[in-house]
Enzyme design. Structure first.
Site, PDB file in Angstrom:
ATOM      1  N   ASP A  12       0.779  -1.249   0.000  1.00 17.43           N
ATOM      2  CA  ASP A  12       0.000   0.000   0.000  1.00 17.43           C
ATOM      3  C   ASP A  12       0.813   1.302   0.000  1.00 17.43           C
ATOM      4  OD1 ASP A  12      -1.903  -1.980   0.322  1.00 17.43           O
ATOM      5  OD2 ASP A  12      -2.952  -1.014   1.979  1.00 17.43           O
ATOM      6  N   ASP A  54      -4.651  -0.703  -1.596  1.00 14.92           N
ATOM      7  CA  ASP A  54      -5.984  -0.515  -1.060  1.00 14.92           C
ATOM      8  C   ASP A  54      -6.823  -0.027  -2.239  1.00 14.92           C
ATOM      9  OD1 ASP A  54      -7.038  -0.990   1.448  1.00 14.92           O
ATOM     10  OD2 ASP A  54      -6.674   1.021   2.224  1.00 14.92           O
ATOM     11  N   HIS A  56     -10.614   0.636  -2.674  1.00 15.69           N
ATOM     12  CA  HIS A  56     -11.953   0.634  -2.102  1.00 15.69           C
ATOM     13  C   HIS A  56     -13.016   1.168  -3.052  1.00 15.69           C
ATOM     14  CE1 HIS A  56     -10.365  -0.390   1.782  1.00 15.69           C
ATOM     15  NE2 HIS A  56      -9.673   0.713   1.915  1.00 15.69           N
ATOM     16  N   HIS A  73     -10.385   7.146   1.586  1.00 13.96           N
ATOM     17  CA  HIS A  73      -9.026   7.012   1.043  1.00 13.96           C
ATOM     18  C   HIS A  73      -9.002   5.888   0.004  1.00 13.96           C
ATOM     19  CE1 HIS A  73      -9.286   3.999   4.245  1.00 13.96           C
ATOM     20  NE2 HIS A  73      -8.476   3.282   3.503  1.00 13.96           N
ATOM     21  N   LYS A  98      -6.918  -4.984  -3.017  1.00 20.30           N
ATOM     22  CA  LYS A  98      -7.621  -5.484  -1.828  1.00 20.30           C
ATOM     23  C   LYS A  98      -8.529  -4.393  -1.281  1.00 20.30           C
ATOM     24  CE  LYS A  98      -3.994  -4.070   1.375  1.00 20.30           C
ATOM     25  NZ  LYS A  98      -4.839  -3.140   2.134  1.00 20.30           N
ATOM     26  N   CYS A 137      -2.105  -2.382   7.660  1.00 18.83           N
ATOM     27  CA  CYS A 137      -2.024  -3.298   6.516  1.00 18.83           C
ATOM     28  C   CYS A 137      -0.749  -4.126   6.505  1.00 18.83           C
ATOM     29  CB  CYS A 137      -2.216  -2.521   5.221  1.00 18.83           C
ATOM     30  SG  CYS A 137      -3.916  -1.882   5.118  1.00 18.83           S
TER      31      CYS A 137
END
Ligand SMILES: [Zn+2]
Length: 194
Positions: A12, A54, A56, A73, A98, A137
């Site tokens: 990340d 990340d 999302h 974020h 992810k 993470c």
């Protein structure tokens, strides 16, 4: 004796987790240089490199607005979700997205992804893990890697913590070590005190 096969997992290193981002980790950008150096070493030895990100949806239980913990974020396809511009970009890297499931936090690179399968397919037995952030993470990725049966080196020089509480980074290091990870490098940096 067979040779250990290693893989590098860069966790990340995205704009939103670096200074100027919406969930900036103090000095988060300092992980870029040591991770770039390691990536080149892994490429030289023909060992696999993975970058997690990340990734999302705009609406997820992970965000405070929808009952979670965090400011918005790393929303898919936004600037904040892009890797830090100085992080080495190379076609040999496999990207693992992810945090896609809107009901889950998705802290770990193994959570809801095929990372464990890819590592097994490559015959990997040891993973080196660094990135952002030590206490979320990175920690969860390290713990899941251990649970999946991999040996783990946690790269203390190449991680930084969120430190909502000032001891979180330090506790995360202790937790990773207790679970069986080998902590290499400067732990003060990994805990945010270096
Ligand atoms: Zn997230």
């Amino acid at each position: 004796m067979s040779k250990t096969k290693r893989a590098l997992i860069v966790v990340d290193v995205q704009n939103d987790f670096c200074p100027g981002g919406s969930l900036a980790v103090a000095r988060g950008d300092e992980v870029v240089a040591p991770l770039n150096k390691l990536m080149l070493e892994f490429f030289d030895r023909n060992e696999p490199v993975y970058k997690t990100r990340d990734w999302h949806p705009a609406k997820t239980n992970h965000f405070a607005a929808y009952g979670g913990t965090w400011p918005v974020h790393c929303v898919q396809e936004t600037h904040g979700a892009e890797f830090h511009p100085d992080l080495l970009d190379d076609p040999r890297v496999t990207i693992i997205s992810k945090g896609i499931d809107e009901r889950a936090d998705g802290y770990s690179g193994f959570d809801g992804t095929n990372l464990a399968q890819l590592l097994h397919d490559e015959g990997v037995d040891e993973v080196w893990v660094g990135g952002l952030a030590t206490d979320y993470c990175v920690k969860h990725t390290v713990l899941d890697a251990l649970r999946a049966g991999f040996k783990v080196k946690a790269l203390a020089d190449a991680m930084r913590p969120v430190n909502i509480n000032s001891q979180d980074g330090e506790h995360a290091i202790a937790e990773m070590r207790a679970a069986g990870a080998e902590i290499v490098g400067d732990q003060k940096k990994a805990a945010g005190a270096g």
